[in-house]
Scaffold this motif. Sequence first.
Motif, short mmCIF file in Angstrom:
data_model
loop_
_atom_site.label_atom_id
_atom_site.label_comp_id
_atom_site.label_asym_id
_atom_site.label_seq_id
_atom_site.Cartn_x
_atom_site.Cartn_y
_atom_site.Cartn_z
N TRP A 33 0.84 -1.18 0.00
CA TRP A 33 0.00 0.00 0.00
C TRP A 33 0.89 1.25 0.00
O TRP A 33 1.22 1.80 1.05
CB TRP A 33 -0.94 -0.05 1.21
N VAL A 77 -1.76 -9.00 -5.45
CA VAL A 77 -3.20 -8.89 -5.73
C VAL A 77 -3.96 -8.73 -4.41
O VAL A 77 -5.00 -8.08 -4.37
CB VAL A 77 -3.69 -10.12 -6.53
N GLY A 108 -3.16 -13.45 -1.97
CA GLY A 108 -2.10 -14.44 -1.85
C GLY A 108 -1.44 -14.75 -3.18
O GLY A 108 -0.52 -15.57 -3.25
N TRP A 156 -13.83 -7.84 -1.97
CA TRP A 156 -12.83 -8.13 -3.00
C TRP A 156 -12.35 -6.88 -3.72
O TRP A 156 -11.40 -6.94 -4.51
CB TRP A 156 -13.40 -9.13 -4.03
N THR A 216 -8.66 -5.83 -4.09
CA THR A 216 -7.76 -6.61 -4.94
C THR A 216 -7.65 -6.04 -6.36
O THR A 216 -6.79 -6.44 -7.13
CB THR A 216 -8.19 -8.09 -5.03
N ASP A 226 -7.45 0.43 3.42
CA ASP A 226 -8.07 -0.52 4.33
C ASP A 226 -8.84 -1.54 3.49
O ASP A 226 -9.25 -1.25 2.37
CB ASP A 226 -9.03 0.20 5.29
N PHE A 227 -9.03 -2.72 4.06
CA PHE A 227 -9.75 -3.78 3.36
C PHE A 227 -11.25 -3.50 3.28
O PHE A 227 -11.96 -4.19 2.56
CB PHE A 227 -9.56 -5.12 4.10
N ASP A 238 1.33 -18.01 -7.35
CA ASP A 238 0.42 -18.32 -6.25
C ASP A 238 1.21 -18.57 -4.96
O ASP A 238 2.01 -19.50 -4.90
CB ASP A 238 -0.39 -19.57 -6.63
N ARG A 239 0.99 -17.74 -3.97
CA ARG A 239 1.57 -17.96 -2.64
C ARG A 239 0.47 -17.94 -1.58
O ARG A 239 0.68 -17.52 -0.44
CB ARG A 239 2.63 -16.89 -2.33
N ARG A 240 -0.73 -18.45 -1.98
CA ARG A 240 -1.88 -18.42 -1.05
C ARG A 240 -1.59 -19.19 0.24
O ARG A 240 -1.97 -18.73 1.32
CB ARG A 240 -3.12 -19.03 -1.73
N MET A 250 1.33 -19.82 1.76
CA MET A 250 2.27 -19.08 2.63
C MET A 250 1.61 -17.84 3.24
O MET A 250 1.97 -17.40 4.33
CB MET A 250 3.47 -18.60 1.80
N MET A 251 0.65 -17.25 2.51
CA MET A 251 0.03 -16.00 2.94
C MET A 251 -1.21 -16.20 3.79
O MET A 251 -1.79 -15.22 4.27
CB MET A 251 -0.42 -15.21 1.69
N SER A 286 -2.15 -16.82 6.73
CA SER A 286 -2.34 -16.17 8.02
C SER A 286 -2.61 -14.68 7.88
O SER A 286 -3.06 -14.03 8.82
CB SER A 286 -1.09 -16.39 8.90
N LYS A 287 -2.29 -14.10 6.71
CA LYS A 287 -2.36 -12.66 6.53
C LYS A 287 -3.56 -12.21 5.69
O LYS A 287 -3.76 -11.00 5.51
CB LYS A 287 -1.08 -12.17 5.84
N LEU A 288 -4.28 -13.14 5.11
CA LEU A 288 -5.37 -12.74 4.21
C LEU A 288 -6.60 -12.31 5.02
O LEU A 288 -6.92 -12.93 6.03
CB LEU A 288 -5.73 -13.88 3.25
N PRO A 289 -7.28 -11.25 4.58
CA PRO A 289 -8.46 -10.81 5.32
C PRO A 289 -9.59 -11.83 5.19
O PRO A 289 -9.59 -12.65 4.26
CB PRO A 289 -8.83 -9.49 4.64
N ILE A 297 -11.49 -13.74 1.85
CA ILE A 297 -10.63 -13.71 0.66
C ILE A 297 -9.94 -15.06 0.50
O ILE A 297 -9.44 -15.61 1.45
CB ILE A 297 -9.56 -12.58 0.78
#
Lengths: 180, 180
Positions: free
Chosen positions: A36, A154, A157, B8, B11, B41-42, B167-169, B171-172, B174-177, B180
């Motif tokens: 961001w 994006v 992830g 969404w 994104t 912000d999300f 694609d790193r979904r 690994m990510m 824990s951080k995705l809102p 999502i």
Amino acid sequence: MHELPLSWAFTLIEPGPVVLVTTNDGVKNNVMTISWTMVLDFTPMFAITTGAWNHSFAALRKSRECVIAIPTVDLLDRVVEIGTCSGADTDKFARFKLSALPGRVVNAPLIGECLANIECKVVDIISKHNIVVLEAVAAHIDQTRKEKRTLHAVGDGTFIVDGRRLDRRTMMASKLPEGI
Amino acid sequence: MHELPLSWAFTLIEPGPVVLVTTNDGVKNNVMTISWTMVLDFTPMFAITTGAWNHSFAALRKSRECVIAIPTVDLLDRVVEIGTCSGADTDKFARFKLSALPGRVVNAPLIGECLANIECKVVDIISKHNIVVLEAVAAHIDQTRKEKRTLHAVGDGTFIVDGRRLDRRTMMASKLPEGI
């Protein structure tokens, strides 16, 4: 790292890459992953969104300095891992084998593995919206690097890698800032 | 255009694409090209950098509404041309053959030719830094569109087209809102 004229620094942020933001709290270095970001002015001035939820924010607020480092696609896994652990309990420079190089102006470190580094001073913090306003004071680029493709998060992830570059310089001529 | 869940919408902005911002001043539609955007912000909240140097700014300030439209690579020449002329003397929707579709909440138009459109309300204007803070109130996506590659302005008159998506979904995770 070669010095990059400050008038070109905004061209590192304008395309919207994922960046790493380094800080030094007077004792230790830290680094966070940020998507961001925004250009505010060609001078150059930047905005980033961050706040107390990032461990780096305390050092950023205290030192009023940071470095925005631009990673490329070969660093993707480190970029994600840096973004999913905390400097509160991790020495991220050691864990992710990042080379902390001295800046020319600020005490926050440059990252030797990155394509470019922008040394910044904090000029304002808009707490209401978690916006930190930065002024760039020096910029550096690794001109020897072959891999120059940056990453665009994006937010789900997945990450988009830079593809082709299309040239519209002639059409844009009237709108380009001086020296670009 | 199909409704896109608001959760969404960030994104669409997080990857840093060039966007078109439409306004309606109560009489006529206008549109400007903007690269200086940021997720705040999300929820979702966005920031854009603009000011009196853009003809659209008066309508944005008066109506306190806009639409952020996401163009794709096939629209590059129109995106550049929109950004190099002014609504002060040009009806850009007519000149560039853009379809102004009605939004669900705001009076600024959606752009039918774009991949997606985000209807926004202005929640704050930080004049000191030329930052406009927006809250999205509805979002729409053209799911029938084959071309989905967006554009990233470098700022020197060149544009980077979206390349591969990595694609790193996992690994990510824990951080995705949520959602999502």
